[in-house]
Design a protein around this motif. Structure first.
Motif, short mmCIF file in Angstrom:
data_model
loop_
_atom_site.label_atom_id
_atom_site.label_comp_id
_atom_site.label_asym_id
_atom_site.label_seq_id
_atom_site.Cartn_x
_atom_site.Cartn_y
_atom_site.Cartn_z
N GLU A 1 -23.17 72.95 110.71
CA GLU A 1 -23.99 72.69 109.52
C GLU A 1 -25.40 72.31 109.96
OE1 GLU A 1 -22.24 69.63 106.99
OE2 GLU A 1 -24.26 69.16 106.25
N ARG A 2 -26.39 72.88 109.31
CA ARG A 2 -27.76 72.47 109.64
C ARG A 2 -28.55 72.28 108.36
NH1 ARG A 2 -30.49 75.61 113.57
NH2 ARG A 2 -28.80 77.03 114.07
N ASP A 3 -29.63 71.50 108.43
CA ASP A 3 -30.55 71.41 107.29
C ASP A 3 -31.93 71.83 107.78
OD1 ASP A 3 -31.60 69.26 108.66
OD2 ASP A 3 -30.75 67.73 107.34
N ARG B 1 -26.95 69.29 111.84
CA ARG B 1 -26.34 68.02 111.42
C ARG B 1 -24.93 67.85 111.96
NH1 ARG B 1 -29.24 64.00 110.11
NH2 ARG B 1 -27.77 63.20 108.59
#
Ligand SMILES: C[S@@+](CC[C@H](N)C(=O)[O-])C[C@H]1O[C@@H](n2cnc3c(N)ncnc32)[C@H](O)[C@@H]1O
Ligand SMILES: [Zn+2]
Length: 357
Positions: A26-28, A33
């Motif tokens: 998961e990344r933002d 993240r």
């Protein structure tokens, strides 16, 4: 964490450099993240959670106890009214301890020729206030701690980075097994943290610092807790025991010797928060002058201007009298440049930075 960090890491299980491969879950907009780092050499894997890279490998029991104690201390801080806004103001809050921290950071920022884009590791970053200051100055900062506790560990970083105005990395790991590749850093900053080592791990820590610095890179040791002739314990156990702190003050000569033994060139630095060494506004010429008579004042002023007198006074404070903590810069040698030329370069660059600052 950001993708680029993976290529600067060291696997804490097999101690191979640059072998950790990142799988992103998961990344933002800011960073990865959630994910997993897997070592291509030994197969060990390590999580990335809430952006924090978790590379604490087989920690000793005392280290886990200390981290658990920091969770309890954070709960106490919350009860005492500490919150996000107060932490974001650090070190500029009204308190004797924070006055010293603020003056010391000012001294560092105005005397070290930091360049935007240089890398710095904040060892034992705790609330991450210093990593935040370095990031604000344009440095690539990495916070390293054994605790993720909000208010007392790496999750506090969110208070600074959540609005996107600054960014710094957060590494869960131990200073005596730094999970970064050799020669990967310009600076290592240690503020009130090296005394969280017994003698054996202090030695490993200095060796690790020497390893991760590039040639010419510098350890900035700030406000280190000391044993002195007047106070041979150095650490006062009440609060420390309550929160399972693993604290051992060392003698000034010991910090210097261990740095030298690890191959670094050392210079002990005057603490500017101490009126005698500080800027005129805080010196015996200023506010404190009213407390002493004219003869003492004149003698003190003369001594302030003499390098040997300053050195002798600093040495007496660091070894005998205490009431200060220890500051030292230790530089990793550059091939072909001896101790004298390395330290002359350091002094020259500090003088230039002071003139600019
Ligand atoms: C007194 S606090 C440091 C204060 C912080 N540098 C500052 O200036 O506000 C000590 C910190 O060192 C961390 N620490 C203790 N042992 C450590 C280790 N082996 N490796 C990395 N950090 C450690 C603790 O978790 C704690 O956050
Ligand atoms: Zn490995």
């Amino acid at each position: 964490m950001r993708q680029e960090l993976a290529s600067h890491l060291r696997c804490p299980a097999c101690r191979a450099d640059r072998t950790l491969h990142l799988q992103v879950a998961e990344r933002d907009a800011r960073e990865v993240r959630e994910g997993t780092l897997t070592c291509e050499a030994c197969g060990a894997s390590f999580p990335v959670q809430e952006g924090i890279v978790e590379l604490l490998h087989e920690p000793p029991a005392h280290l886990l106890a200390e981290a658990a104690g920091l969770e309890r201390f954070a709960a106490q801080m919350r009860a005492d009214g500490w919150d996000r806004e107060m932490i974001r103001r650090l070190p500029d809050v009204e308190h004797g301890y924070w006055y010293v921290q603020a003056r010391s950071m000012h001294q560092l920022m105005s005397s070290i020729p930091f360049q935007p884009g240089q890398s710095i590791l904040d060892v034992g970053s705790n609330t991450c206030w210093a990593a935040n200051r370095f990031a604000q100055a344009g440095l690539d900062a990495i916070a390293l701690d054994i605790s993720t506790a909000e208010l007392q560990g790496l999750r506090t970083a969110e208070y600074f980075i959540a609005d996107g105005s600054v960014f710094f990395e957060r590494l869960l790991g131990s200073m005596d097994a730094i999970p970064l590749a050799s020669g990967s850093l310009d600076y290592v900053y240690c503020c009130e943290v090296l005394h969280h080592n017994d003698l054996a791990s202090l030695r490993r820590t200095f060796e690790e610092i020497a390893r991760v610095l590039r040639p010419g890179g510098r350890l900035l040791m700030v406000n280190e807790t000391l044993k002195t002739l007047r106070d041979p314990d150095g650490v006062h156990v009440e609060g420390v025991e309550q929160y399972d702190g693993y604290e051992h003050a060392h003698w000034a000569w010991r910090y210097r010797w261990e740095a030298t033994r690890a191959g670094l060139f050392t210079e002990v630095i005057e603490p500017h928060y101490r009126p005698f060494f500080g800027d005129p506004a805080f010196s015996v010429r200023g506010a404190q002058a009213r407390l002493v008579g004219p003869i003492v004042r004149r003698l003190s002023r003369a001594a302030q201007e003499l390098t040997p007198a300053r050195k002798a006074y600093l040495s007496w404070l660091n070894h005998c009298w205490g009431t200060v903590s220890m500051n030292m810069i230790a530089t990793k040698p550059v091939r072909g440049l001896g101790r004298a030329r390395t330290l002359a370069r350091l002094r020259g660059s500090r003088r230039r930075a002071e003139r600019r600052g």
